[in-house]
Motif scaffolding. Structure first.
Motif, short mmCIF file in Angstrom:
data_model
loop_
_atom_site.label_atom_id
_atom_site.label_comp_id
_atom_site.label_asym_id
_atom_site.label_seq_id
_atom_site.Cartn_x
_atom_site.Cartn_y
_atom_site.Cartn_z
N TYR A 6 0.95 -1.10 -0.16
CA TYR A 6 0.05 -0.05 0.22
C TYR A 6 0.95 1.22 0.00
N TYR A 8 0.76 5.19 0.63
CA TYR A 8 -0.14 6.63 0.94
C TYR A 8 0.91 7.62 0.23
N LEU A 32 -4.89 3.01 -13.32
CA LEU A 32 -5.53 3.57 -11.68
C LEU A 32 -6.81 3.41 -11.86
N CYS A 34 -10.13 4.10 -9.78
CA CYS A 34 -10.71 5.04 -8.54
C CYS A 34 -12.22 5.49 -8.81
N TRP A 55 -1.32 10.97 -15.74
CA TRP A 55 -1.38 11.48 -14.38
C TRP A 55 -2.14 12.84 -14.11
N LEU A 70 -4.19 10.21 -0.81
CA LEU A 70 -4.33 8.72 -1.68
C LEU A 70 -3.89 7.56 -1.00
N PHE A 72 -2.94 4.14 -2.54
CA PHE A 72 -2.73 3.37 -3.70
C PHE A 72 -2.48 1.83 -3.08
N PHE A 84 -3.25 -0.30 -9.95
CA PHE A 84 -3.54 0.17 -8.65
C PHE A 84 -4.88 0.65 -8.58
N SER A 85 -5.55 0.29 -7.20
CA SER A 85 -6.64 0.58 -6.98
C SER A 85 -6.51 1.94 -6.13
N VAL A 86 -7.05 3.11 -6.28
CA VAL A 86 -6.84 4.22 -5.68
C VAL A 86 -7.86 4.67 -4.91
N GLU A 87 -7.74 5.24 -3.76
CA GLU A 87 -8.80 5.72 -2.86
C GLU A 87 -8.31 7.06 -2.08
N GLU A 88 -9.30 8.14 -2.20
CA GLU A 88 -8.79 9.60 -1.56
C GLU A 88 -9.28 9.36 -0.40
#
Length: 94
Positions: A6, A8, A32, A34, A55, A70, A72, A84-88
Motif C-alpha cells: 500500500y 499513501y 489507476l 478510482c 497522471w 491517496l 494506492f 493500482f486501486s486508488v482511494e482518496e
C-alpha cells in the motif's frame, strides 16, 4: 520486515524506494482505478519512479489538490502492466 503493498501519497512526485521492490524495473503501462473509473498512465522508470502520461488527467478528473491523501493499493504488477486501486482519504493540514 517487508512493507505492505500500500502506498499513501499526500502529493505525488516520486514513488518511495521501499515500495519500488513490488514494481517492475522498467517503464510500464499502468492502470489507476478510482471511484469505478479507470485511467491509463505510465509508470516511468528513469532515475526515480513516477507516474506520467495520464497522471495530470487523473488529478484533474478527481479534483485533487495539494494536501489530498491517496491510498494506492497494488492490485497487479507484471512486466507488462501495473494496476493500482486508488482511494482518496481526505485532506492533510497542508
Amino acid at each position: 520486515m517487508n512493507p505492505e503493498p500500500y502506498l499513501y501519497i499526500m502529493f505525488l512526485q516520486f514513488i518511495p524506494k521501499r515500495f519500488c521492490g513490488y514494481l517492475p524495473p522498467i517503464s510500464v503501462k499502468t492502470m489507476l482505478r478510482c471511484n469505478g473509473k479507470e485511467w491509463a498512465v505510465t509508470l516511468k522508470s528513469v532515475v526515480r519512479r513516477r507516474l506520467v502520461n495520464g497522471w495530470k488527467q487523473f488529478v484533474v478528473d478527481n479534483n485533487l489538490k495539494k494536501g489530498n491523501v491517496l491510498l494506492f493499493e497494488l492490485v497487479e504488477a507484471t512486466s507488462g502492466v501495473v494496476i493500482f486501486s486508488v482511494e482518496e482519504l481526505g485532506l492533510t493540514n497542508a
